[in-house]
Design an enzyme around this catalytic site. Structure first.
Site, PDB file in Angstrom:
ATOM      1  N   GLY A  46       0.835  -1.195   0.000  1.00 33.24           N
ATOM      2  CA  GLY A  46       0.000   0.000   0.000  1.00 33.24           C
ATOM      3  C   GLY A  46       0.869   1.245   0.000  1.00 33.24           C
ATOM      4  N   GLN A  51       3.365   9.973   0.509  1.00 28.66           N
ATOM      5  CA  GLN A  51       4.648   9.271   0.686  1.00 28.66           C
ATOM      6  C   GLN A  51       5.594   9.492  -0.497  1.00 28.66           C
ATOM      7  OE1 GLN A  51       2.526   5.398   1.915  1.00 28.66           O
ATOM      8  NE2 GLN A  51       4.482   5.252   2.961  1.00 28.66           N
ATOM      9  N   CYS A  94       5.764   0.009   7.191  1.00 30.87           N
ATOM     10  CA  CYS A  94       5.470   1.164   6.342  1.00 30.87           C
ATOM     11  C   CYS A  94       6.699   1.502   5.507  1.00 30.87           C
ATOM     12  CB  CYS A  94       5.093   2.349   7.221  1.00 30.87           C
ATOM     13  SG  CYS A  94       4.689   3.837   6.287  1.00 30.87           S
ATOM     14  N   LEU A  95       6.484   1.771   4.223  1.00 28.77           N
ATOM     15  CA  LEU A  95       7.618   2.101   3.351  1.00 28.77           C
ATOM     16  C   LEU A  95       8.303   3.402   3.781  1.00 28.77           C
ATOM     17  CD1 LEU A  95       6.058   1.135  -0.111  1.00 28.77           C
ATOM     18  CD2 LEU A  95       7.741  -0.149   1.234  1.00 28.77           C
ATOM     19  N   HIS A 136      -4.488   2.138   7.767  1.00 26.27           N
ATOM     20  CA  HIS A 136      -3.084   2.581   7.817  1.00 26.27           C
ATOM     21  C   HIS A 136      -2.845   3.670   6.768  1.00 26.27           C
ATOM     22  CE1 HIS A 136       1.435   1.644   7.899  1.00 26.27           C
ATOM     23  NE2 HIS A 136       1.297   2.393   6.822  1.00 26.27           N
ATOM     24  N   GLU A 137      -3.315   3.416   5.533  1.00 26.47           N
ATOM     25  CA  GLU A 137      -3.077   4.388   4.454  1.00 26.47           C
ATOM     26  C   GLU A 137      -3.874   5.668   4.668  1.00 26.47           C
ATOM     27  OE1 GLU A 137      -0.641   3.870   2.612  1.00 26.47           O
ATOM     28  OE2 GLU A 137      -0.388   1.740   3.019  1.00 26.47           O
ATOM     29  N   HIS A 140      -2.165   8.075   6.777  1.00 26.56           N
ATOM     30  CA  HIS A 140      -1.174   8.886   6.050  1.00 26.56           C
ATOM     31  C   HIS A 140      -1.800  10.175   5.514  1.00 26.56           C
ATOM     32  CE1 HIS A 140       2.506   6.535   5.858  1.00 26.56           C
ATOM     33  NE2 HIS A 140       1.859   5.450   5.513  1.00 26.56           N
TER      34      HIS A 140
HETATM   35 NI    NI Z   1       2.586   3.476   5.561  1.00 26.95          NI
END
Ligand code: NI
Length: 170
Positions: A46, A51, A94-95, A136-137, A140
């Site tokens: 995701g 990001q 998380c990236l 989660h997304e 962000h």
């Molecule tokens: Ni993330």
């Protein structure tokens, strides 16, 4: 399509609240294509637009298992319409916080409303991994990272570790 650099903590852009998208047009689809390519290259399941430094309310995701064909999904201006009282705990990563994993508790099921890649309005109920990933997304989009759900000590440690790794890689 292009792979874009992914911002990592403590980049201040990640704390920004993303703004709603006005129209799902070819320009936005190009962004979503880039986001998908960036997510697959990472690899991740995701990614939110912020990001890659674009604070718009756009998320891409692919929850297909390795033995399944890709299932790219896009969520524009997503909203949660209801949350279950039942909670679920799952390990998240998380990236933007590479190599850090920890457990986060969230509602086990949520209702979703969003525009898809074609700009069509979709309403659906999410459970399991989709419920975790979309929450989660969506965090962000509000400038919240999964480590913000952890204790201050764990959060500070995670940021310090990512900073150190980035310095060593530079
Ligand atoms: Ni993330």
């Amino acid at each position: 399509m292009a792979v874009r650099p992914i911002l990592t903590v403590p980049n201040a852009v990640l704390k920004q609240v993303s703004t709603p998208v006005e129209t799902v047009d070819d320009e936005l689809r190009a962004l979503m294509d880039d986001m998908l390519e960036t997510m697959y290259a990472a690899p991740g399941i995701g990614l939110a637009a912020v990001q890659v430094g674009v604070p718009k309310r756009v998320i891409v995701m692919d929850l297909a298992r390795e033995d399944e064909p890709p299932q790219p999904r896009c969520f524009v201006n997503p909203e949660i319409t209801w949350r279950s009282d039942q909670m679920a705990v799952r390990e998240e990563g998380c990236l933007s916080v590479p190599d850090i994993y920890d457990e986060v508790e969230r509602p086990a099921e949520v209702g979703l409303r969003y525009l898809n890649y074609q700009g069509e309005l979709v309403e659906e109920d999410a459970e399991g991994l989709l419920a975790v990933c979309i929450q989660h997304e969506m965090d962000h989009l509000n400038g919240v990272l999964f480590i913000d759900h952890l204790s201050r000590l764990k959060r500070d440690r995670a940021v310090a570790k990512v900073k150190k790794a980035a310095k060593e890689a530079a």
